[in-house]
Structure formats: C-alpha cells, structure tokens
Design a protein around this motif. Structure first.
Motif, PDB file in Angstrom:
ATOM      1  N   LEU A 146      59.599  39.208  44.267  1.00  0.00           N
ATOM      2  CA  LEU A 146      60.889  38.807  43.714  1.00  0.00           C
ATOM      3  C   LEU A 146      60.722  38.098  42.374  1.00  0.00           C
ATOM      4  O   LEU A 146      61.450  38.375  41.418  1.00  0.00           O
ATOM      5  CB  LEU A 146      61.613  37.879  44.696  1.00  0.00           C
ATOM      6  N   ARG A 147      59.767  37.197  42.302  1.00  0.00           N
ATOM      7  CA  ARG A 147      59.554  36.445  41.065  1.00  0.00           C
ATOM      8  C   ARG A 147      59.125  37.349  39.917  1.00  0.00           C
ATOM      9  O   ARG A 147      59.441  37.077  38.754  1.00  0.00           O
ATOM     10  CB  ARG A 147      58.498  35.357  41.312  1.00  0.00           C
ATOM     11  N   GLU A 148      58.438  38.424  40.249  1.00  0.00           N
ATOM     12  CA  GLU A 148      58.008  39.350  39.208  1.00  0.00           C
ATOM     13  C   GLU A 148      59.120  40.325  38.820  1.00  0.00           C
ATOM     14  O   GLU A 148      59.327  40.612  37.639  1.00  0.00           O
ATOM     15  CB  GLU A 148      56.788  40.141  39.687  1.00  0.00           C
ATOM     16  N   LEU A 149      59.848  40.822  39.818  1.00  0.00           N
ATOM     17  CA  LEU A 149      60.813  41.888  39.570  1.00  0.00           C
ATOM     18  C   LEU A 149      62.129  41.410  38.972  1.00  0.00           C
ATOM     19  O   LEU A 149      62.651  42.018  38.027  1.00  0.00           O
ATOM     20  CB  LEU A 149      61.100  42.631  40.878  1.00  0.00           C
ATOM     21  N   VAL A 150      62.701  40.349  39.521  1.00  0.00           N
ATOM     22  CA  VAL A 150      64.069  39.965  39.169  1.00  0.00           C
ATOM     23  C   VAL A 150      64.250  39.685  37.677  1.00  0.00           C
ATOM     24  O   VAL A 150      65.216  40.169  37.070  1.00  0.00           O
ATOM     25  CB  VAL A 150      64.537  38.779  40.031  1.00  0.00           C
ATOM     26  N   PRO A 151      63.373  38.922  37.025  1.00  0.00           N
ATOM     27  CA  PRO A 151      63.583  38.696  35.589  1.00  0.00           C
ATOM     28  C   PRO A 151      63.585  39.990  34.776  1.00  0.00           C
ATOM     29  O   PRO A 151      64.344  40.118  33.802  1.00  0.00           O
ATOM     30  CB  PRO A 151      62.402  37.789  35.209  1.00  0.00           C
ATOM     31  N   LYS A 152      62.741  40.957  35.146  1.00  0.00           N
ATOM     32  CA  LYS A 152      62.701  42.230  34.433  1.00  0.00           C
ATOM     33  C   LYS A 152      63.964  43.048  34.717  1.00  0.00           C
ATOM     34  O   LYS A 152      64.570  43.616  33.810  1.00  0.00           O
ATOM     35  CB  LYS A 152      61.462  43.027  34.834  1.00  0.00           C
ATOM     36  N   TRP A 153      64.319  43.117  35.987  1.00  0.00           N
ATOM     37  CA  TRP A 153      65.491  43.897  36.384  1.00  0.00           C
ATOM     38  C   TRP A 153      66.773  43.324  35.808  1.00  0.00           C
ATOM     39  O   TRP A 153      67.648  44.061  35.337  1.00  0.00           O
ATOM     40  CB  TRP A 153      65.572  43.929  37.916  1.00  0.00           C
ATOM     41  N   SER A 154      66.916  42.012  35.810  1.00  0.00           N
ATOM     42  CA  SER A 154      68.168  41.387  35.379  1.00  0.00           C
ATOM     43  C   SER A 154      68.368  41.493  33.872  1.00  0.00           C
ATOM     44  O   SER A 154      69.495  41.615  33.401  1.00  0.00           O
ATOM     45  CB  SER A 154      68.208  39.918  35.808  1.00  0.00           C
ATOM     46  N   ASP A 155      67.274  41.423  33.096  1.00  0.00           N
ATOM     47  CA  ASP A 155      67.350  41.603  31.641  1.00  0.00           C
ATOM     48  C   ASP A 155      68.414  40.706  31.011  1.00  0.00           C
ATOM     49  O   ASP A 155      69.150  41.118  30.124  1.00  0.00           O
ATOM     50  CB  ASP A 155      67.626  43.073  31.336  1.00  0.00           C
ATOM     51  N   GLY A 156      68.511  39.478  31.496  1.00  0.00           N
ATOM     52  CA  GLY A 156      69.477  38.538  30.940  1.00  0.00           C
ATOM     53  C   GLY A 156      70.896  38.747  31.427  1.00  0.00           C
ATOM     54  O   GLY A 156      71.811  38.022  31.017  1.00  0.00           O
ATOM     55  N   ARG A 157      71.116  39.725  32.322  1.00  0.00           N
ATOM     56  CA  ARG A 157      72.472  40.018  32.800  1.00  0.00           C
ATOM     57  C   ARG A 157      72.743  39.447  34.187  1.00  0.00           C
ATOM     58  O   ARG A 157      73.810  39.683  34.751  1.00  0.00           O
ATOM     59  CB  ARG A 157      72.705  41.534  32.820  1.00  0.00           C
ATOM     60  N   LEU A 158      71.789  38.727  34.753  1.00  0.00           N
ATOM     61  CA  LEU A 158      71.989  38.140  36.076  1.00  0.00           C
ATOM     62  C   LEU A 158      72.946  36.956  35.959  1.00  0.00           C
ATOM     63  O   LEU A 158      72.631  35.951  35.322  1.00  0.00           O
ATOM     64  CB  LEU A 158      70.660  37.680  36.670  1.00  0.00           C
ATOM     65  N   LYS A 159      74.116  37.069  36.567  1.00  0.00           N
ATOM     66  CA  LYS A 159      75.131  36.028  36.475  1.00  0.00           C
ATOM     67  C   LYS A 159      75.237  35.192  37.748  1.00  0.00           C
ATOM     68  O   LYS A 159      75.566  34.008  37.686  1.00  0.00           O
ATOM     69  CB  LYS A 159      76.505  36.652  36.164  1.00  0.00           C
ATOM     70  N   ILE A 160      74.988  35.822  38.894  1.00  0.00           N
ATOM     71  CA  ILE A 160      75.137  35.126  40.172  1.00  0.00           C
ATOM     72  C   ILE A 160      73.905  35.384  41.033  1.00  0.00           C
ATOM     73  O   ILE A 160      73.450  36.526  41.144  1.00  0.00           O
ATOM     74  CB  ILE A 160      76.399  35.595  40.921  1.00  0.00           C
ATOM     75  N   ALA A 161      73.381  34.328  41.644  1.00  0.00           N
ATOM     76  CA  ALA A 161      72.310  34.445  42.638  1.00  0.00           C
ATOM     77  C   ALA A 161      72.684  33.573  43.822  1.00  0.00           C
ATOM     78  O   ALA A 161      72.899  32.365  43.673  1.00  0.00           O
ATOM     79  CB  ALA A 161      70.973  34.016  42.052  1.00  0.00           C
ATOM     80  N   ILE A 162      72.800  34.186  44.999  1.00  0.00           N
ATOM     81  CA  ILE A 162      73.185  33.467  46.211  1.00  0.00           C
ATOM     82  C   ILE A 162      72.123  33.697  47.283  1.00  0.00           C
ATOM     83  O   ILE A 162      71.762  34.832  47.578  1.00  0.00           O
ATOM     84  CB  ILE A 162      74.565  33.926  46.726  1.00  0.00           C
TER      85      ILE A 162
END
Length: 557
Positions: free
Chosen positions: A262-278
C-alpha cells in the motif's frame, strides 16, 4: 483457523460407553475459528479465546459445536468477560447467516444455549463474539459483479502464507477520474462489522442512483477489503499483534506485505488526485464511546476541519434511520486518541493524511453489535456504507466544496468585508463593535470559522451580537431540514456559520444560501423587539445541550 484447533474436534462431552453425549464435539477448524477448550464437566464447558501473538488481552472468539441436538449446554469463559453487548452471534447453517442471541441467556462471562433437535449434522451450531466476515463473504459479494465495467479486482500482494490480498477498483476506472479515494478495512483481523460497511459503500458506487452515477463519472476508488487476510482466515485477534500491529506499520520498514505494498502503490496510483482516505475499524468490546459510530479526530488541524465538515454531511444523510451523530466523534487529545497511543508506529489514516493532494483522511469506528439502542446487523452496516459513499459524493462535488483556499479570501473582499464594510443603509460597520477579532464582518452579518464547531463561537459572542443586531438569521450547511422543522444535533462540525440580522436578504434567495460553494438552509428568528431575547433563548438551548439544538423551530422567509 490454527492447526492446534483441529485437535478440538476430538473433545467430547461425557465419556461413558454408550452415552449419547460422547458424540458432542467443540472445535474451531474452519476459516475464522478461534477457541481453546479448558475443561468439560457434564453440560458445562470452560473455554477461552486464543490470544496467539496478541500483546496483552483481546476478546475475539469463534467456535462450533456438533452433535448436541436437543441438549442445553452452558459455556463459561475463563479469561475475563468476552461476551459482547448483544450476546453471542449464532449461526445454525454453517456460518451462512447469523443472529445475536441477545442478553437473556447470558450471565456475566457465560451463556447457555438449547440446541435444536436437528443440530446433529456436520454443520453444527457456530457461536462467535460478533457476526463474522470472511474471504468467502467477499467472494460472494463480488460474484456477479466482476463483469461490471466499473469494477475490477486486482492483486495488491501475496502474504507470507501465500494468500492473495485483493484491491478492488470501482467507479471510473479508466485512469482519467479527476478524483481518487482510498477505502481500507481489516487492519485488525477480528473487526468484522467494518467489512459490511465497505460492502455497502462499494454497492452504492455501482448503484443506479445520482450518487453512483456521479462516482462513475468522477471518482476512482481503490478498496482493500482484507488488509490482514491471514489473520481474518486464521481467526486471529489482530489487534496489538506482535511484532507490530498492522495499523502501526506505516513507518520505517513495513513488517507486512500488505502495508508495504500500500505504501508503495498508493502514492503512484493517486498521482496527487487522492482526496479522501477512510480506514474502517471496530472499537473496544463495550462502553459508551465504543457503542457509537465515530470518526477519530486528527491531530492535523486542517484534516480535523475536513473531518468536521464531512461529519456534518454524513449525519445529515443518516438522519434518524442510521445511528450516527457527529457529536460522538473523538477529537485528538480525548480518551485514547492521544500521542501515547501511536508510540508503537503510524496508523494508516495518519500516513494517508500526509499524501500529496489529500483533503480528508480519517478512521471510522463502527461498533461490533450496537450503536446506542440500535442493533447493528449486516444490513444496517451496509446501509451505513451507502450513506458513507453518498457523503463522499457530496463532499467532493465542486458546488459543495467548502475550502480554506485563497478563493475564500477573494470572496470576502468582493462582498466588502473588513473594517470598512457597510450595511444595506450605507452605515459603516465597525468590526470592533460587532464581533471579536479575527472573525470578519460581511455586510451586516458575521462569519464564524475555525476547527471547532461554530456553535461554541456563537455562545462565546452571544451578548455582543445580540446587543448590536437584536434578532438574527442563522445560516448553516444544508441538513435536509424542511421549513418549520427542528434543528437537531447541530454540534456536527460546522466550518462556516453565517449569522445575519432580520431583514438582510441579500443572500437569501428562495430560502437558501450559496456561499463559498456551500449550499445552506436559512434559520430565522423573527424581527421583533424581543429578537435579542429569542436569540439568547436559542443560545441557552445550545448551551444546555452541550452544543446541540434539540427544540428550536425555524422557518424560511
């Protein structure tokens, strides 16, 4: 399910040749099973939860009894009281369906059960601390949905035991969604009710509703339904696991494959567009704070403001049908939510709050069995998940966004805010005479802003506002209230509360207000010589209910 539990299948009640009780067996040899049998004395069985690699004490258990048809047995737990607030969960069909026994057959740390006469088959009767949710349940949910063009199941990683940790992408999954959201569950393997909430959220995104359609145009959600799938299937406690809790594994070198991935994938996948994490959880076994649904407040003030705003939206959606009140949220520094609780590492939501572009990151705690007087069933948990999805939808819509950006400052400037602001008659309004700095004046109105619910600010300045304006008009985020309805549970984290005097109608078009992109409903106290008294009465009702208005009736002009 651990290897040692297989031995339990050979444990029988009684022991005399020809005694029918010799056919009764207790075991935990199935996914999610957890029990240790200590002693059998006739129809009484002493047993305890298997803590395994848990540091300290926890309360999860899940076992099966076979061959006890027509008999009444008593089960006594020896390692403290591990029976939940609705009694044991019971399944008579091999774990397909569950229901709570309630508390009538429970006495302290023991319970009794009369087995139906046909309970002699291989399925037996299962008992569990709470209603379980296993990998088989997830597969059942996905069955028939895997061909949906708005859902795909991919591999996050494989665990050290070789199990697949799945990540589900739902919504707009062509890579072009303007927003992205992350939903995680089961960092603590025993926290099963949270999984039904996740199911409800995913189903809502795929539903033929305004919310679902908007999601499928604008948001790609990544959901990790079983972060600790090994613990879920083996029947572990999961909480405070040694050498490290999964939800403290977001700092340094991760111990577990799922958190590392998760720590490796999410920053790449989100590309600055991650607005909500629950991150979805279940709390402690019982107690006031543990028998309500609540958000865990962030130490980060900007994130806490976002949590308060989201909580207000969520409560307005839940209404009376679902047991969520934003006033139950746990601010940082209260109860267990302190710096000391995170000495063992960093949680998922704290890690997510540091990601580029994030606006809202939060943990949501959903009780195992009840929220107040309401029993939480899988159906109700799914309904809450659907409400959660709708709250995300409303939170993310640009027309509803309430930010602290520079755009807000420009809006104030355009409306003539500041020390030289003037009212409708052209009379100059002095900030000094109207409200305590740094709260800005807009025309004849006042805007309260801050990380705490604005009702508190309202109470602090009530005498000065009343003496200047008399009666007031109050605007707050839309709560789904009709004219004349009562404004209930208002301590829900307003980030903006606008107070205007009677007769100031500049923003009140058709009884609503659109300010800084926030849709609002107007609440009015009539312009009478007793306006100040009416306002003070309103404030007193707020104060006496600790920030919650329960009986004040409002009307739209």
């Amino acid at each position: 399910m651990k290897t040692r539990n297989i031995i339990l299948a050979a444990i029988v009640l009684g022991g005399l040749a020809g005694d029918v009780r010799a056919k009764v067996a207790v075991d935990a040899d199935y996914p999610g099973g957890n029990i240790i049998v200590e002693r059998i004395d006739g129809d009484v069985i002493d047993l305890r939860q298997d803590l395994r690699d848990t540091k300290g004490w926890w309360f999860y258990w899940n076992f099966r009894v076979r061959g006890a048809g027509g008999r009444r047995l008593t089960f006594r737990f020896t390692n403290k009281n591990v029976i939940g607030t609705r009694g044991p969960a019971v399944s008579t069909d091999g774990g397909k369906t569950w229901a709570y026994m309630e508390m009538r057959p429970v006495k302290g740390a023991s319970f009794a059960y009369t087995f139906p006469g046909d309970a002699k088959d291989a399925k037996g009767v299962r008992f569990a601390f709470a209603i379980p949710y296993q990998e088989a349940d997830l597969k059942q949910f996905l069955a028939g949905r895997e061909k949906n063009k708005n859902l795909t199941v991919r591999k996050l990683c494989k665990t050290r035991k070789g199990r697949l940790v799945e990540r589900i992408h739902v919504g707009r999954i062509d890579g072009k969604a303007p927003h992205r959201a992350l939903l995680t569950c089961r960092h603590h393997s025993c926290e099963s009710m949270a999984s039904y909430v996740l199911e409800g959220a995913l189903a809502a995104i795929l539903a033929d509703t305004e919310c679902g359609k908007w999601f499928r145009r604008n948001v790609e959600m990544m959901a990790i339904p079983l972060v600790d799938i090994d613990g879920v299937e083996d029947g572990d406690q999961g909480k405070t696991r040694k050498p490290r809790d999964h939800n403290r594994d977001y700092i340094g070198k991760s111990v577990y494959a799922s958190t590392a991935a998760l720590r490796e994938l999410v920053p790449k996948w989100s590309d600055g567009r991650l607005k909500i994490a629950i991150d979805l959880h279940c709390p402690w076994i019982r107690g006031r704070q543990n028998e309500v649904i609540y958000l865990v407040g962030s130490r980060n003030k900007a994130i806490w403001r976002a949590q308060c705003r989201f909580a207000g939206i969520l409560e307005s959606i839940c209404g009376d049908a679902l047991p969520y009140k934003a006033s139950n949220n746990l601010p940082f520094g209260k109860s267990w939510n302190t710096v000391g609780n995170f000495k063992a590492g960093k949680s998922c939501s704290r890690w997510a709050a540091e990601l580029r572009g994030i606006d809202l990151a939060t943990t949501i705690e959903v009780p195992y069995a009840n929220a107040g007087k309401v029993t939480i069933t899988p159906e109700l948990a799914r309904a809450f998940g659907a409400a959660l999805a709708e709250a995300m939808y409303k939170y993310l819509q640009p027309a509803r966004k309430d930010s602290d950006s520079a755009g807000d400052k420009h809006a104030i400037r355009r409306l003539g805010a500041g020390p030289t602001a003037r009212d409708q008659s052209g009379r100059r309004i002095s900030r000094r005479n109207s409200v305590l700095p740094p709260l800005p004046v807009i025309g004849e109105g006042i805007i309260f802003s801050g990380s705490k619910p604005s009702w508190a600010n309202c109470v602090q300045t009530r005498s000065r506002i009343s003496s200047v304006f008399g009666g007031v008009r109050i605007f707050g985020p839309r709560l789904g209230l009709a004219a004349g309805s009562s404004l209930a549970s208002s301590n829900m984290g307003f980030s903006r509360l606008i107070i205007l005097p009677p007769g100031f109608n500049h923003f009140a078009a058709a009884g609503t207000l659109s300010f800084w992109g926030v849709q609002a409903t107007s609440m009015v106290t009539r312009s009478t010589p007793s306006g100040a008294s009416a306002y003070n009465a309103l404030v007193r009702s707020m104060t006496t209910t600790r920030g919650s208005v329960r009986s004040f009736h409002a009307s739209v002009p």
